[in-house]
Design a protein around this motif. Structure first.
Motif, PDB file in Angstrom:
ATOM      1  N   ASN A 292      56.772 131.452  22.024  1.00 45.29           N
ATOM      2  CA  ASN A 292      56.144 132.831  22.022  1.00 45.29           C
ATOM      3  C   ASN A 292      57.346 133.810  21.894  1.00 45.29           C
ATOM      4  OD1 ASN A 292      53.569 131.448  22.028  1.00 45.29           O
ATOM      5  ND2 ASN A 292      53.539 131.888  24.152  1.00 45.29           N
ATOM      6  N   SER A 328      49.950 143.263  17.248  1.00 51.96           N
ATOM      7  CA  SER A 328      48.832 143.465  17.915  1.00 51.96           C
ATOM      8  C   SER A 328      48.477 144.739  18.435  1.00 51.96           C
ATOM      9  CB  SER A 328      49.021 142.412  19.065  1.00 51.96           C
ATOM     10  OG  SER A 328      47.888 142.451  19.954  1.00 51.96           O
ATOM     11  N   GLY A 330      45.860 145.010  20.633  1.00 49.88           N
ATOM     12  CA  GLY A 330      45.456 144.770  21.911  1.00 49.88           C
ATOM     13  C   GLY A 330      46.068 145.653  23.184  1.00 49.88           C
ATOM     14  N   ASP A 333      49.830 145.605  24.461  1.00 52.03           N
ATOM     15  CA  ASP A 333      50.910 145.125  23.191  1.00 52.03           C
ATOM     16  C   ASP A 333      51.440 146.576  22.685  1.00 52.03           C
ATOM     17  OD1 ASP A 333      49.940 142.654  23.847  1.00 52.03           O
ATOM     18  OD2 ASP A 333      48.234 142.510  22.386  1.00 52.03           O
ATOM     19  N   THR A 334      51.073 146.858  21.453  1.00 51.20           N
ATOM     20  CA  THR A 334      51.439 148.138  21.020  1.00 51.20           C
ATOM     21  C   THR A 334      51.273 149.436  21.767  1.00 51.20           C
ATOM     22  OG1 THR A 334      51.404 147.154  18.741  1.00 51.20           O
ATOM     23  CG2 THR A 334      51.428 149.345  18.807  1.00 51.20           C
ATOM     24  N   THR A 356      55.778 149.038  18.400  1.00 46.48           N
ATOM     25  CA  THR A 356      54.775 147.941  17.892  1.00 46.48           C
ATOM     26  C   THR A 356      55.407 146.791  18.419  1.00 46.48           C
ATOM     27  OG1 THR A 356      56.371 148.058  15.630  1.00 46.48           O
ATOM     28  CG2 THR A 356      54.274 149.159  15.626  1.00 46.48           C
ATOM     29  N   LYS A 357      54.328 145.908  18.910  1.00 46.65           N
ATOM     30  CA  LYS A 357      54.496 144.494  19.419  1.00 46.65           C
ATOM     31  C   LYS A 357      53.599 143.763  18.785  1.00 46.65           C
ATOM     32  CE  LYS A 357      57.136 146.260  23.594  1.00 46.65           C
ATOM     33  NZ  LYS A 357      57.066 146.061  25.016  1.00 46.65           N
ATOM     34  N   ASP A 358      53.790 142.351  19.156  1.00 46.47           N
ATOM     35  CA  ASP A 358      52.852 141.327  18.572  1.00 46.47           C
ATOM     36  C   ASP A 358      52.181 140.853  19.937  1.00 46.47           C
ATOM     37  OD1 ASP A 358      54.481 139.456  20.089  1.00 46.47           O
ATOM     38  OD2 ASP A 358      55.243 138.466  18.306  1.00 46.47           O
ATOM     39  N   ALA A 359      51.205 139.922  19.891  1.00 44.76           N
ATOM     40  CA  ALA A 359      50.548 139.595  21.128  1.00 44.76           C
ATOM     41  C   ALA A 359      51.195 138.830  22.298  1.00 44.76           C
ATOM     42  CB  ALA A 359      49.289 138.692  20.544  1.00 44.76           C
ATOM     43  N   TYR A 360      52.414 138.512  21.929  1.00 43.49           N
ATOM     44  CA  TYR A 360      53.593 138.154  23.030  1.00 43.49           C
ATOM     45  C   TYR A 360      54.521 138.834  23.364  1.00 43.49           C
ATOM     46  CZ  TYR A 360      51.169 134.014  20.575  1.00 43.49           C
ATOM     47  OH  TYR A 360      50.272 133.371  20.090  1.00 43.49           O
ATOM     48  N   GLN A 361      54.332 140.238  23.214  1.00 42.59           N
ATOM     49  CA  GLN A 361      55.169 141.183  23.748  1.00 42.59           C
ATOM     50  C   GLN A 361      56.639 141.215  22.887  1.00 42.59           C
ATOM     51  OE1 GLN A 361      54.151 143.782  26.094  1.00 42.59           O
ATOM     52  NE2 GLN A 361      52.349 142.809  25.265  1.00 42.59           N
ATOM     53  N   SER A 422      45.549 150.886  20.749  1.00 40.17           N
ATOM     54  CA  SER A 422      45.014 151.050  22.168  1.00 40.17           C
ATOM     55  C   SER A 422      44.928 152.287  22.498  1.00 40.17           C
ATOM     56  CB  SER A 422      45.396 149.905  22.946  1.00 40.17           C
ATOM     57  OG  SER A 422      44.866 149.889  24.214  1.00 40.17           O
TER      58      SER A 422
END
Length: 457
Positions: A292, A328, A330, A333-334, A356-361, A422
């Motif tokens: 991840n 992501s 969510g 995340d971002t 900007t980040k994905d679902a796994y930071q 978010s």
């Protein structure tokens, strides 16, 4: 005068068997009451010759009968039916028999010169063994295969019993330096996705193994950047299942994982389940893995306690770069930060950042990212215009600036790919800006005279 012998003669081997049926007895009358008895035995050993006249034993004689000369056709070879292992010295025992199937006890130099052994076109060395009447052929086979009729042992040019022979040579132990790791294509490795490796095992002579090795194969993704993102399997899945059941392979303790920025090593079940090693029982292992945390890793594949060298990898590249996953939106995340998300001054540039980040930071650094931002107030308000711009991103951090000219409460919309991040829209209050005297108006009313206490406008 000649007379007729009226009696019987029998030959009994010393091993307790009945009269030797192979012993041919010839009785000759030598005259003057003397008879000569000749017999030819086909079974070696001590023979007792009994002479009887009219059923009455008149004498016994013992004779020692040895084996005849060796015969290739009746001699046997031990060790040809058992599979041999490449790289492991194999010894075949040649037991010499005579033409009557008696074991030969004594060999001579002449016999040594008459026996030979070959494998294919390779002449092999034949030596006397420690057992009387037998030879040994010792050879180390390197090529793993079943060569039909390639192994032959001859005496006086005659093949030994059942020869020539087909000997089966199987691959030797896994040699890490000769094995091959292939990266199975499946697109760009990304955080949260699964990748595959194929381990093809070979022995020291390059023979590809064709059966289960029983060796534990493990994989470690080693963080090459000096961080703390290394993940590794402790034991190959098959070996683990055989020892403790599958739960021990996928549950806590089956692998170790150091979470990003955690600073300590801990057991993580998700990370554990991200590595699965399967022995396919045909000399190959499939390794499915994932991580991840986006980074550059070195793939350490181990057979037993030996780590395969980089040269074992196809293209001699044992590294893998795991890229961030998709952005992501969510919660957590971002992220969007900055004072410009809540308050701004009219005519004064305000700012905020989007990370900007994905679902796994993992930070997603893409300068072409489609990020939109805008203030909305009242569509009929012609004085509510604002100007905005996005600066060049830096490591996945995008900076936005805007300037509002009219007071009021606005909605700041931040979208990526048309979808709100978010927290969007954000409530922004545009307040009075800095006083500008050049734009300040005044109304003055002056009278020529006024009295004390009179109001002046």
């Amino acid at each position: 005068a000649a007379c007729t012998f009226d009696g019987s003669i029998s030959s009994n081997p010393a091993d307790g068997t009945s009269d030797d049926p192979s012993a041919a007895v010839i009785i000759s009358d030598a005259g003057e009451g003397i008879y000569s008895v000749q017999f030819t035995a086909q079974k070696k050993g001590t023979h007792t010759i009994t002479i009887a006249l009219a059923g009455v034993t008149v004498g016994t004689i013992t004779r020692e009968v040895g084996a005849a000369a060796p015969s290739g056709a009746t001699s046997t070879v031990v060790g040809t039916s058992t599979p041999l292992t490449a790289g492991v010295s194999a010894t075949f025992t040649v037991q010499m028999f005579d033409e009557f199937n008696n074991e030969v006890d004594t060999l001579t130099r002449a016999d040594d010169a008459l026996i030979s052994a070959v494998y294919g076109k390779t002449e092999l060395t034949v030596t006397r063994s420690g057992t009387a009447g037998s030879y040994e052929v010792t050879h180390t086979f390197e090529r793993a295969w079943a060569c039909p009729g390639c192994f032959a042992i001859k005496y006086r040019g005659v093949h030994t019993t059942d020869g020539p022979y087909t000997v089966t040579v199987v691959p030797g132990a896994i040699d890490p330096d000769m094995s091959l790791v292939q990266k199975v294509s499946g697109g760009l490795p990304k955080a949260g996705s699964l990748m595959s490796l194929l381990l093809i095992t070979r022995d020291a002579f390059g023979n590809r193994r064709t059966a289960s090795s029983g060796s534990a194969v493990t994989l470690a993704l080693v963080d090459t950047t000096g961080g703390d993102k290394t993940i590794s399997s402790v034991i190959g899945m098959d070996a683990c299942a055989a020892a403790d059941g599958e739960s021990a392979c996928t549950g806590a303790g089956a692998c170790t994982y150091t979470a990003d920025n955690a600073g300590t090593t801990d057991v993580d079940e998700e990370a554990c389940e991200a590595i699965m090693v399967t022995d396919t029982d045909d000399g190959q292992y499939t390794i499915v893995y994932g991580h991840n945390a986006a980074d550059v890793y070195r793939l350490d594949v181990s057979v037993g306690s030996t780590v395969l060298p980089t040269a074992a990898f196809e293209g001699e590249d044992s590294t893998v770069t795991i890229a961030p996953g998709p952005v992501s939106l969510g919660t957590g995340d971002t992220t969007v930060e900055g004072s410009g998300l809540s308050v701004a001054s009219a005519g004064v540039q305000a700012s905020f950042t989007v990370t900007t980040k994905d679902a796994y930071q993992n930070t997603v650094d893409d300068s072409s990212m489609a990020i939109q931002a805008g203030l909305t107030f009242d569509e009929t308000c012609t004085t509510c215009k604002f100007t905005g711009a996005r600066s060049t991103s830096s490591g996945g951090v995008f900076t936005f600036t805007y300037t509002a000219t009219a007071l009021g409460n606005y909605n700041l919309n931040v979208k990526i790919g048309g979808a709100d991040v978010s927290g969007s829209p954000f409530a922004v209050e545009v307040q009075h800006g800095v006083l500008d005297l050049t734009k300040t108006s005044q109304r003055v009313s002056v009278t020529e005279s006024f009295s004390a206490g009179q109001e002046v406008v």
